[in-house]
Design an enzyme around this catalytic site. Sequence first.
Site, PDB file in Angstrom:
ATOM      1  N   LYS A 176      -3.564 -70.074 -46.952  1.00 34.27           N
ATOM      2  CA  LYS A 176      -4.633 -70.968 -46.503  1.00 34.27           C
ATOM      3  C   LYS A 176      -5.985 -70.499 -47.031  1.00 34.27           C
ATOM      4  O   LYS A 176      -6.775 -71.298 -47.555  1.00 34.27           O
ATOM      5  CB  LYS A 176      -4.666 -71.037 -44.967  1.00 34.27           C
ATOM      6  CG  LYS A 176      -5.704 -72.021 -44.437  1.00 34.27           C
ATOM      7  CD  LYS A 176      -5.759 -72.012 -42.921  1.00 34.27           C
ATOM      8  CE  LYS A 176      -6.517 -70.817 -42.414  1.00 34.27           C
ATOM      9  NZ  LYS A 176      -6.775 -70.870 -40.959  1.00 34.27           N
ATOM     10  N   ASP A 230      -4.998 -75.992 -41.734  1.00 34.01           N
ATOM     11  CA  ASP A 230      -5.258 -75.220 -40.522  1.00 34.01           C
ATOM     12  C   ASP A 230      -4.731 -75.999 -39.321  1.00 34.01           C
ATOM     13  O   ASP A 230      -4.030 -77.007 -39.465  1.00 34.01           O
ATOM     14  CB  ASP A 230      -6.750 -74.913 -40.381  1.00 34.01           C
ATOM     15  CG  ASP A 230      -7.590 -76.165 -40.112  1.00 34.01           C
ATOM     16  OD1 ASP A 230      -7.048 -77.302 -40.182  1.00 34.01           O
ATOM     17  OD2 ASP A 230      -8.785 -76.014 -39.826  1.00 34.01           O
TER      18      ASP A 230
END
Length: 214
Positions: free
Chosen positions: A124, A142
Site C-alpha cells: 500500500k 486502505d
Amino acid sequence: MAKQLDYHTIREIFTRFQEADAAPVGELDHVNAYTLVVAVALSAQATDVGVNKATKELFKIADTPEKMLALGEEAVIEHIKTIGLYRNKAKNVIKLSRILVEEYGGTVPNSRAALVSLPGVGRKTANVVLNMWWHYPAQAVDTHIFRVGNRSGICPGKDVDAVERAIEDNIPVDFQQHAHHWLILHGRYHCKARKPLCGTCIIRDLCAFEEKNL
C-alpha cells in the site's frame, strides 16, 4: 459485499467524482519522494492529521535519508512519539534511510519491488508513493477504499488485493490516475464506516449499497 457494477455505471460515478474534484491530492505533507515514503510509512494505524503534526518540524531538519541518519533514532522518536507504534516506526525510518544511502545513493527507487523491500514499506505504501510522486496509476487500498469498494459495488473484493485488482480491471483507464484518491476521500468524508452520509452523496442513485441512510 455488493455485486460488481457495470462499466457504464462506474464511468458515470467517476465522471461525477471528477466534476466535483478534478485533481484530488493526498493529505500527507511532504517535500520530496523521501519524505513522502517516510510520511506514508508513519501513517499506518495513524491519521494523516496526526502524522502531519509529527513530521512538521522533523522534515524541516531531516528531509533526506542522510540527514535522518545524522539525526538518529532517539531524536526521531521525540518528533513522532505522538503517533501509534512510534518506537518501531522510528527504527524502520532509520533502517530504510540507511538502505537508501548504502544501496540507492540516497535516492528513492521507483519500482514497487524495490520500495516494498524497505523496512516498514508494504504494498500500500509503495503504491501511494508510485502514484503521488511518479504519477503511476497504482492503487493503494486502505480501509476506506475497501469499505467503499464493497459497499458501492465499484470494486468489491474479499481482501485488499482483490479490491486492488477490481479497481484496475473495472475502472476506466482515464480515471485510474486519481481513482484511489477519489475513493479514499469519499470514504473518509462521505461514505463513513458507522454513519455514511448517503443523503448528500453524489453517487447515491448509482451505488449498490442496500442500507442507505436518508
